[in-house]
Design an enzyme around this catalytic site. Sequence first.
Site, PDB file in Angstrom:
ATOM      1  N   SER A 264      38.424  34.875  51.360  1.00 32.10           N
ATOM      2  CA  SER A 264      37.504  34.185  52.262  1.00 32.10           C
ATOM      3  C   SER A 264      36.110  34.105  51.642  1.00 32.10           C
ATOM      4  CB  SER A 264      37.419  34.941  53.587  1.00 32.10           C
ATOM      5  OG  SER A 264      36.736  36.167  53.374  1.00 32.10           O
ATOM      6  N   LYS A 265      35.265  33.310  52.285  1.00 27.10           N
ATOM      7  CA  LYS A 265      33.896  33.167  51.809  1.00 27.10           C
ATOM      8  C   LYS A 265      33.196  34.529  51.834  1.00 27.10           C
ATOM      9  CE  LYS A 265      29.718  30.975  53.563  1.00 27.10           C
ATOM     10  NZ  LYS A 265      28.853  31.806  52.799  1.00 27.10           N
ATOM     11  N   ARG A 266      33.573  35.324  52.836  1.00 23.21           N
ATOM     12  CA  ARG A 266      32.946  36.649  52.952  1.00 23.21           C
ATOM     13  C   ARG A 266      33.223  37.514  51.718  1.00 23.21           C
ATOM     14  NH1 ARG A 266      34.622  39.559  57.697  1.00 23.21           N
ATOM     15  NH2 ARG A 266      34.723  37.517  58.674  1.00 23.21           N
TER      16      ARG A 266
END
Length: 506
Positions: A264-266
């Site tokens: 994910s972007k996280r």
Amino acid sequence: MESNVRVRFAPSPTGPLHIGGVRTALYNYLFAKKHNGTFILRIEDTDQSRYVANAENYITEALEWCNIPFDEGPGKNEKFGPYRQSERKNIYKEYADLLIKTGWAYYAFDTSEQLDAHRKGHEAEGKTFIYNWHNREKGRLVNSLILTNEEIQNRINAGDNYVIRFKTPQDEILRMEDEIRGKITIDTNTLDDKILFKGDGMPTYHLANIVDDHLMEISHVIRGEEWLPSMPLHILLYRAFGWSAPKFAHLPLILKPVGKGKLSKRDGDKLGFPVFPLEYKNEASGDVSRGYKEDGYFADGFINMLAFLGWNPGTEQEIFSLQELIKDFDLSRVSKSGAKFNPDKACWFNQQYMQSKDNVELTDLYTPVLKEKGVLKDQEYVLKVVSFIKERAVFVTDFWELSSFFFEAPIEFDVKASKKNWKEGTSELMTAVALFISNIEDFSSENTEKEIKEWITNKEIGFGKVMQPLRLSLVGKLAGPHLFDIIAMIGKKETVKRIENAINKL
Ligand code: GLU
């Protein structure tokens, strides 16, 4: 058969394209090119609530940067166009009506409040509410399977809100084939009657996707694993329309570098790497997400890295040009299990590509940086600098750190290195070195090396005693390429000036 290969990348423009999406596009592209087929871009924008205005541009720009252009799509070879589903709206209703006529679909008038109540009621009993064969004709749900024709017409004429649902066949073990996963079977009784057409006059993803794949003569559907649960419905829809289905291939997920789950972007934010091909500015929040391009990755290296996230050639070879990927790519070598993303490997690929890049290309990339700093020299000079430093560089953005001393004198000196190497007597010694250097005639790298080394040997001083302070004077730290290359590049006057400056400062 070969030239009949038609594949599509069908993103929904809901935001920037994640690298998982880029990989889907890439595999479609490779497959198409390998089979002399056609790679199509279709924009699936039927979900108005999730539509993001600049997302389509982002997608096309990303494909362009990756050098995997589509053959057909919005604004290009529109043989089967339009390629934006929002521009094909009128097509879908006709097909939904056709399914009603043939008994494969039905109107459902249940309001969202009624459905919510069913859901809550089930939850209270620890069950999950599914709209399908077991309850659709029991009387608690309001649909055309139980209403009379007159009642149905009256409701429609009165403007009652309705959706069109698929009537999933009951009691069947559906057998399917996936190009990557092999045989898959599912009991149709476990499926729900998915909505095909919504109250807002728009088709859902499922209907639009199948109708378009059919009308656009798609031969292979290559897409992410998250769509695998939709495959039974899609196969059944083909059957309902009486169309032959394309072949399906569901690609493995791209997983987090550490821990479990989808990348994910996280993860990128936390571990410091981009998950998008290009920088993306979220217009609503103002947030800017990093991109591979802006972070200094080469498009070809990035593509090579992505190709290996879920596919391998079965040999030791890791560096593949796009042409080689096209030649060797094969769906049968795509893995079933998720591919762990490795940010270090992404850097490694870039470093490998850096070494094989033409110095002129790298010089062109470095030139704007030097111009901005106001230290640009002629192309031949920059070209030489690049050849000295590239083996130590991973990104073009590393160049300045690795080569600033070719363009300007060091502003400061590494404190630890100075303490260790600039001792009692060093200044006197360096004064003598400067004097000697100022008398060297042939200032080539080879000759300065020869003469300075001879001078040191004749004086019977250790090499380090001269070489380390000399490097410190010219570079500011104990790093950088071959010292005599630096000396030859910056020239006699600058070399002497830098030694004198160091003597004054250290
Ligand atoms: N619009 C879907 C997506 O956003 C496409 C899925 C498919 O390829 O069928 O991924």
